[in-house]
Design a protein around this motif. Structure first.
Motif, PDB file in Angstrom:
ATOM      1  N   ALA A   1       0.808  -1.209   0.000  1.00 30.43           N
ATOM      2  CA  ALA A   1       0.000   0.000   0.000  1.00 30.43           C
ATOM      3  C   ALA A   1       0.841   1.260   0.000  1.00 30.43           C
ATOM      4  CB  ALA A   1      -0.936  -0.010   1.206  1.00 30.43           C
ATOM      5  N   ALA A   2       2.104   1.157  -0.368  1.00 32.37           N
ATOM      6  CA  ALA A   2       2.960   2.335  -0.379  1.00 32.37           C
ATOM      7  C   ALA A   2       2.437   3.350  -1.397  1.00 32.37           C
ATOM      8  CB  ALA A   2       4.393   1.938  -0.723  1.00 32.37           C
ATOM      9  N   VAL A   3       2.349   4.614  -0.963  1.00 28.03           N
ATOM     10  CA  VAL A   3       1.875   5.684  -1.831  1.00 28.03           C
ATOM     11  C   VAL A   3       3.072   6.401  -2.436  1.00 28.03           C
ATOM     12  CG1 VAL A   3       0.655   7.897  -1.898  1.00 28.03           C
ATOM     13  CG2 VAL A   3      -0.265   5.988  -0.549  1.00 28.03           C
TER      14      VAL A   3
ATOM     15  N   GLY B   1      -2.046  12.082   7.050  1.00 23.31           N
ATOM     16  CA  GLY B   1      -3.460  11.807   6.782  1.00 23.31           C
ATOM     17  C   GLY B   1      -3.701  10.749   5.732  1.00 23.31           C
ATOM     18  N   VAL B   2      -2.723  10.461   4.882  1.00 30.22           N
ATOM     19  CA  VAL B   2      -2.925   9.502   3.802  1.00 30.22           C
ATOM     20  C   VAL B   2      -3.085   8.088   4.350  1.00 30.22           C
ATOM     21  CG1 VAL B   2      -1.878   8.425   1.775  1.00 30.22           C
ATOM     22  CG2 VAL B   2      -1.804  10.908   2.045  1.00 30.22           C
ATOM     23  N   ASP B   3      -2.206   7.668   5.276  1.00 32.24           N
ATOM     24  CA  ASP B   3      -2.320   6.324   5.839  1.00 32.24           C
ATOM     25  C   ASP B   3      -3.660   6.139   6.542  1.00 32.24           C
ATOM     26  OD1 ASP B   3       0.149   5.686   4.879  1.00 32.24           O
ATOM     27  OD2 ASP B   3       1.189   5.807   6.808  1.00 32.24           O
ATOM     28  N   ARG B   4      -4.066   7.150   7.273  1.00 30.55           N
ATOM     29  CA  ARG B   4      -5.357   7.074   7.964  1.00 30.55           C
ATOM     30  C   ARG B   4      -6.505   6.947   6.957  1.00 30.55           C
ATOM     31  NH1 ARG B   4      -4.624  11.156  10.697  1.00 30.55           N
ATOM     32  NH2 ARG B   4      -5.792  12.728   9.529  1.00 30.55           N
ATOM     33  N   PHE B   5      -6.410   7.663   5.841  1.00 25.61           N
ATOM     34  CA  PHE B   5      -7.447   7.581   4.818  1.00 25.61           C
ATOM     35  C   PHE B   5      -7.475   6.194   4.189  1.00 25.61           C
ATOM     36  CE2 PHE B   5      -9.030   8.022   0.476  1.00 25.61           C
ATOM     37  CZ  PHE B   5     -10.244   8.656   0.716  1.00 25.61           C
ATOM     38  N   ILE B   6      -6.318   5.598   3.967  1.00 23.16           N
ATOM     39  CA  ILE B   6      -6.272   4.249   3.399  1.00 23.16           C
ATOM     40  C   ILE B   6      -6.971   3.256   4.320  1.00 23.16           C
ATOM     41  CG2 ILE B   6      -4.698   2.350   2.827  1.00 23.16           C
ATOM     42  CD1 ILE B   6      -2.761   4.439   1.714  1.00 23.16           C
ATOM     43  N   ARG B   7      -6.716   3.363   5.601  1.00 22.87           N
ATOM     44  CA  ARG B   7      -7.408   2.479   6.554  1.00 22.87           C
ATOM     45  C   ARG B   7      -8.907   2.746   6.555  1.00 22.87           C
ATOM     46  NH1 ARG B   7      -2.783   3.829   9.629  1.00 22.87           N
ATOM     47  NH2 ARG B   7      -3.954   5.381  10.825  1.00 22.87           N
ATOM     48  N   ARG B   8      -9.277   4.011   6.415  1.00 21.65           N
ATOM     49  CA  ARG B   8     -10.694   4.388   6.388  1.00 21.65           C
ATOM     50  C   ARG B   8     -11.428   3.737   5.217  1.00 21.65           C
ATOM     51  NH1 ARG B   8     -12.185  10.803   6.589  1.00 21.65           N
ATOM     52  NH2 ARG B   8     -14.431  10.732   6.193  1.00 21.65           N
ATOM     53  N   MET B   9     -10.772   3.670   4.073  1.00 22.49           N
ATOM     54  CA  MET B   9     -11.427   3.107   2.895  1.00 22.49           C
ATOM     55  C   MET B   9     -11.594   1.599   2.979  1.00 22.49           C
ATOM     56  SD  MET B   9     -12.332   5.699   1.254  1.00 22.49           S
ATOM     57  CE  MET B   9     -13.057   4.779  -0.106  1.00 22.49           C
TER      58      MET B   9
ATOM     59  N   ALA C   1      -4.118   3.066  -2.256  1.00 22.35           N
ATOM     60  CA  ALA C   1      -2.788   3.653  -2.452  1.00 22.35           C
ATOM     61  C   ALA C   1      -2.522   3.917  -3.929  1.00 22.35           C
ATOM     62  CB  ALA C   1      -1.723   2.739  -1.873  1.00 22.35           C
ATOM     63  N   ARG C   2      -2.957   3.017  -4.787  1.00 19.76           N
ATOM     64  CA  ARG C   2      -2.757   3.207  -6.226  1.00 19.76           C
ATOM     65  C   ARG C   2      -3.486   4.461  -6.706  1.00 19.76           C
ATOM     66  NH1 ARG C   2      -5.416   2.689 -10.811  1.00 19.76           N
ATOM     67  NH2 ARG C   2      -7.313   1.937  -9.772  1.00 19.76           N
ATOM     68  N   ILE C   3      -4.708   4.665  -6.214  1.00 18.72           N
ATOM     69  CA  ILE C   3      -5.489   5.830  -6.638  1.00 18.72           C
ATOM     70  C   ILE C   3      -4.839   7.119  -6.131  1.00 18.72           C
ATOM     71  CG2 ILE C   3      -7.711   6.994  -6.414  1.00 18.72           C
ATOM     72  CD1 ILE C   3      -8.978   4.175  -6.184  1.00 18.72           C
ATOM     73  N   ILE C   4      -4.466   7.148  -4.853  1.00 22.66           N
ATOM     74  CA  ILE C   4      -3.856   8.353  -4.299  1.00 22.66           C
ATOM     75  C   ILE C   4      -2.520   8.641  -4.994  1.00 22.66           C
ATOM     76  CG2 ILE C   4      -2.972   9.449  -2.198  1.00 22.66           C
ATOM     77  CD1 ILE C   4      -6.024   9.042  -2.321  1.00 22.66           C
ATOM     78  N   SER C   5      -1.803   7.580  -5.368  1.00 27.52           N
ATOM     79  CA  SER C   5      -0.535   7.779  -6.069  1.00 27.52           C
ATOM     80  C   SER C   5      -0.734   8.444  -7.425  1.00 27.52           C
ATOM     81  CB  SER C   5       0.183   6.436  -6.248  1.00 27.52           C
ATOM     82  OG  SER C   5       0.536   5.875  -4.997  1.00 27.52           O
TER      83      SER C   5
END
Length: 362
Positions: free
Chosen positions: A41-43, A52-60, A71-75
């Motif tokens: 899940a590396a961004v 905030g990105v790691d927290r958002f990944i867990r949220r999804m 992570a792919r989308i945020i990247s």
């Protein structure tokens, strides 16, 4: 000389434990905190290592998105400094006295082109607008006016990738990060449910979409499939028409009731000393006792809001009814709601009435 023997014994025990068929084994790591999924899940890109990105990944993950997918989308999202600059310029300036602000604001929207194009849009989509009025009770002219003010009847829906707008504001704009993280969450769910790439939709710099400029959270609450094709497509005029009408209905639109009426202020009344705005509440009889009376029908309403418009030549006063307040749920601005109301009336007169359009302030 016992150390070599002990080391050999420990090694033997480890090998025996590893070969035993009944030896218990730790389950494979499944949580986001596991090293395997952290690597997956590396961004990368503009939002790598951003708070905030790691927290958002867990949220999804709560919505069935794997950490690797989020992570792919945020990247693939891009940070846009221009979006932050535009957001910082949104704060309204405070007026110290009458300066004609309403007249200038109104002139942006109540133009001959807007009225003519609004009537033409109504003619092109008359069937959908009639169905929307029948289903939701919202007159066509108000749906058309919203679409006209928001996107010039679909001519200017925005060119910013929604993923860039929302990621920038969620991860690089701390003042409203929580709000836009929620909108980004809603957007990713929308694109998955509608079967479209999250990198495809384009809209405003703040993430608003389609002819009616819905935010993603509003899409989930109010967007409707008005064409019957199985998709809610805010860029399709018919779906946009149904969705705007449903938005108004969902916020309490009252079918058949008026929206606002001009107020007549008798000589000596101190309307300028009273609190004004779409969120004020006054009894009609109370206002009459203070010298403020309606110049048009209130449809039997007992309570109204007192609206002050900074028009060229002096303040105008209006009385807002429940349907006026509903329009402010689209944009929390008295000027915005009044522009919608007056443009709607002008479009109706052009479309339905005979003769030329009346561009008065009434």
């Amino acid at each position: 000389m016992r150390f070599p023997f002990l080391a050999f014994a420990v090694l033997a025990l480890i090998l025996l434990a590893g070969c035993g068929s009944k030896a218990p084994r730790d389950p494979a790591p499944t949580g986001y905190g596991s090293p395997t999924l952290q690597r997956a899940a590396a961004v990368s890109g503009d939002f790598a290592s951003v708070s905030g990105v790691d927290r958002f990944i867990r949220r999804m993950e709560q919505h069935g998105f794997s950490p690797a997918e989020t992570a792919r989308i945020i990247s693939g999202a891009q940070r846009q400094q221009s979006i932050i600059d535009l957001m910082n310029r949104q704060a309204p300036s405070k007026s110290t006295g009458p300066n004609g602000a309403w007249s200038r604001y109104r002139a942006k929207f109540l133009t001959e082109d807007s009225i003519a194009n609004g009537a033409a849009f109504w003619r092109r989509h008359e069937s959908a607008l009639a169905r929307a009025e029948s289903r939701y009770g919202v007159p066509p002219e108000y749906v058309v006016a919203i679409i006209g003010i928001e996107t010039r009847f679909g001519g200017f829906v925005g060119k910013t990738r929604i993923i860039d707008a929302l990621a920038t504001l969620a991860f690089a704009y701390p003042r409203r990060a929580d709000y836009f993280a929620g909108e980004l969450e809603s957007f990713l769910i929308m694109t998955r449910d509608e079967g479209i790439s999250p990198f495809q939709p384009r809209g405003s710099f703040a993430g608003a979409m389609g002819l009616g400029q819905f935010m993603p959270s509003s899409f989930h609450r109010y967007a409707v499939d008005f064409t019957g094709d199985g998709h809610r497509d805010l860029w399709h005029p018919e779906d946009a028409v149904g969705s705007v009408a449903n938005y108004f209905k969902g916020h309490g639109w009252r079918a058949g009731e008026p929206v606002a009426a001009r107020a007549r202020v008798v000589s000596g009344a101190n309307a300028g000393l009273m609190k004004t705005g779409f969120d004020t509440r006054y009894g009609v009889k109370d206002l009459a006792g203070r010298g403020i009376v309606p110049a048009g029908s209130l449809g039997g309403a007992g309570q109204v809001s007192l609206l002050q418009l900074d028009a060229k030549g002096g303040y105008e006063y209006w009385l807002g009814l429940p349907n006026f307040y509903v329009i402010t749920r689209y944009n929390h601005s008295t000027y915005y709601a009044m522009a919608v109301h007056q443009l709607a009336q002008a479009i109706r007169e052009r479309k339905v009435g005979a003769g030329g359009v009346r561009l008065s302030a009434n």
